[in-house]
Design an enzyme around this catalytic site. Structure first.
Site, PDB file in Angstrom:
ATOM      1  CE  LYS A  86       1.626  -9.104 -10.641  1.00 46.72           C
ATOM      2  NZ  LYS A  86       2.038  -9.692  -9.363  1.00 46.72           N
ATOM      3  CG  HIS A 139       5.800  -4.677  -2.964  1.00 53.42           C
ATOM      4  ND1 HIS A 139       5.845  -5.709  -3.870  1.00 53.42           N
ATOM      5  CD2 HIS A 139       5.116  -3.671  -3.570  1.00 53.42           C
ATOM      6  CE1 HIS A 139       5.208  -5.358  -4.976  1.00 53.42           C
ATOM      7  NE2 HIS A 139       4.764  -4.130  -4.808  1.00 53.42           N
ATOM      8  CD  GLN A 173      -3.073  -0.864   2.209  1.00 55.04           C
ATOM      9  OE1 GLN A 173      -3.551   0.251   2.393  1.00 55.04           O
ATOM     10  NE2 GLN A 173      -3.462  -1.922   2.903  1.00 55.04           N
ATOM     11  NE  ARG A 209      -2.007  -7.662  -7.814  1.00 55.20           N
ATOM     12  CZ  ARG A 209      -2.195  -8.939  -7.472  1.00 55.20           C
ATOM     13  NH1 ARG A 209      -3.424  -9.424  -7.368  1.00 55.20           N
ATOM     14  NH2 ARG A 209      -1.175  -9.736  -7.258  1.00 55.20           N
ATOM     15  CG  ASP A 224       6.632 -12.240  -7.192  1.00 58.94           C
ATOM     16  OD1 ASP A 224       7.272 -11.176  -7.119  1.00 58.94           O
ATOM     17  OD2 ASP A 224       5.432 -12.285  -7.523  1.00 58.94           O
TER      18      ASP A 224
HETATM   19  C1  R5P Z   1       3.322  -7.840  -6.372  1.00 56.50           C
HETATM   20  O1  R5P Z   1       3.789  -7.055  -7.166  1.00 56.50           O
HETATM   21  C2  R5P Z   1       4.169  -8.840  -5.682  1.00 56.50           C
HETATM   22  O2  R5P Z   1       5.467  -8.822  -6.166  1.00 56.50           O
HETATM   23  C3  R5P Z   1       3.609 -10.237  -5.830  1.00 56.50           C
HETATM   24  O3  R5P Z   1       3.660 -10.599  -7.197  1.00 56.50           O
HETATM   25  C4  R5P Z   1       2.197 -10.306  -5.374  1.00 56.50           C
HETATM   26  O4  R5P Z   1       2.084  -9.733  -4.116  1.00 56.50           O
HETATM   27  C5  R5P Z   1       1.697 -11.723  -5.334  1.00 56.50           C
HETATM   28  O5  R5P Z   1       0.356 -11.693  -4.933  1.00 56.50           O
HETATM   29  P1  R5P Z   1      -0.595 -12.913  -5.270  1.00 56.50           P
HETATM   30  O6  R5P Z   1       0.060 -14.155  -4.767  1.00 56.50           O
HETATM   31  O7  R5P Z   1      -1.862 -12.579  -4.553  1.00 56.50           O
HETATM   32  O8  R5P Z   1      -0.786 -12.927  -6.746  1.00 56.50           O
END
Ligand code: R5P
Length: 297
Positions: A199, A137, A105, A201, A225
């Protein structure tokens, strides 16, 4: 001396072993109104340099608080432990937050929203001398810290948990922001091609992933990741990579949040191996960040 949050006791003890320090015995409980309180156990086995009796509590050495902020409770634990250590006269306080919650956030998406990362990091750093976290992050959120702050990376340590079946893994980040993690992991493994996907979202649990031109047919893939939360990112990427001929997909992450049905989501996507660290203690946390943190201390 180590003070552990309630959800990080194994990591706290691993760190204590590395530092040859003791873990202060603590009890967390709630009052009838639901409020949390941490208390030092009064027993005969308290560490040296600690005195607790009916009228006083003192600590005469550096305190290292270890607590990943994976829940609202964990945030309260950190600020209570900091207050406890400060009032006990500890000569210095280092707050180690291996997984830094709320770091995603980092912007207000609409007028009327707070920047929660700013609010939380200010609260976590106002009563500590040093603040250490692992693969946040975004490093930029640490600019909100009011303490001396360090960010360390455990991505290279993930290589220790990766028995590879093939000579030519392709190490893939699910988005461009995680590309540096793929580079770090490849460097730690010592070989392998690197790629990153695109990606988009859609919502909290849904992402769209586009593969690149990299030919994964016949190759072992390691997806890396910073965290697995709902598992949507890893599962969506893995399904597509397996459809394009990858022989296997391993999911490697530093922070295994694994919210809700994330394990099932990854299994159904065909991911056959998950490697993660103990910044969050889960069944897949086979790589410890204790030595990485100890080196920074
Ligand atoms: C987002 O940019 C992070 O690097 C992760 O890719 C993300 O938090 C993963 O979230 P989820 O497992 O809900 O897809």
């Amino acid at each position: 001396m180590i003070l552990s949050g309630s959800a990080n006791q194994h990591l706290a003890h691993s760190l204590a072993d590395q530092l040859e320090e003791e873990v202060l015995p603590l009890t967390y409980r709630r009052f009838a109104d639901g409020e949390l309180i941490v208390e030092v156990d009064r027993d005969d086995l308290l560490p040296t340099n600690v005195v607790v009796d009916a009228t006083s509590f003192t600590i005469d050495e550096r305190v290292v608080i270890v607590c990943s902020t994976i829940s609202d409770q964990a945030h309260l634990e950190v600020i209570q432990l900091q207050d406890l250590a400060r009032e006990a006269g500890a000569p210095s306080i280092v707050t180690v937050v291996p997984y830094l919650g709320y770091a995603r956030q980092d912007v207000a998406h609409h007028p009327g929203q707070p920047v929660s990362a700013r609010a939380v990091i200010k609260a976590l750093t106002v009563n500590t001398d040093r603040f250490i976290t692992v693969d946040p992050h975004e490093d930029a959120v640490l600019d909100y810290s009011t303490a001396d702050t360090a960010s360390v990376s455990a991505v290279a340590a993930l290589a220790d948990g990766l028995p590879l079946d093939a000579d030519s893994p392709i190490i893939i980040a699910p988005d461009e922001g995680a590309k540096s993690l793929a580079v770090s992991l490849r460097d730690a493994i010592g070989y392998g091609e690197i790629d990153f996907l695109e990606k988009k979202r859609i919502d909290d649990t849904t992402v769209e992933i586009s593969l690149t031109d990299t030919d994964v047919d016949g190759h072992e893939v390691i997806l890396v990741d910073d965290e697995v939360s709902t598992g949507g990112t890893m599962a969506t990427a893995a399904s597509q990579l397996l459809d394009h001929g990858a022989t296997s997909v391993t999911a490697a992450c530093v922070h295994p949040l694994f919210i809700g049905g994330a394990f099932t989501r990854l299994a159904r996507a065909g991911i056959d191996r998950i490697v993660a660290t103990d910044t969050i203690e889960r069944p897949v946390s086979q790589v410890s960040v204790a030595s990485t943190i100890a080196a920074e201390l």
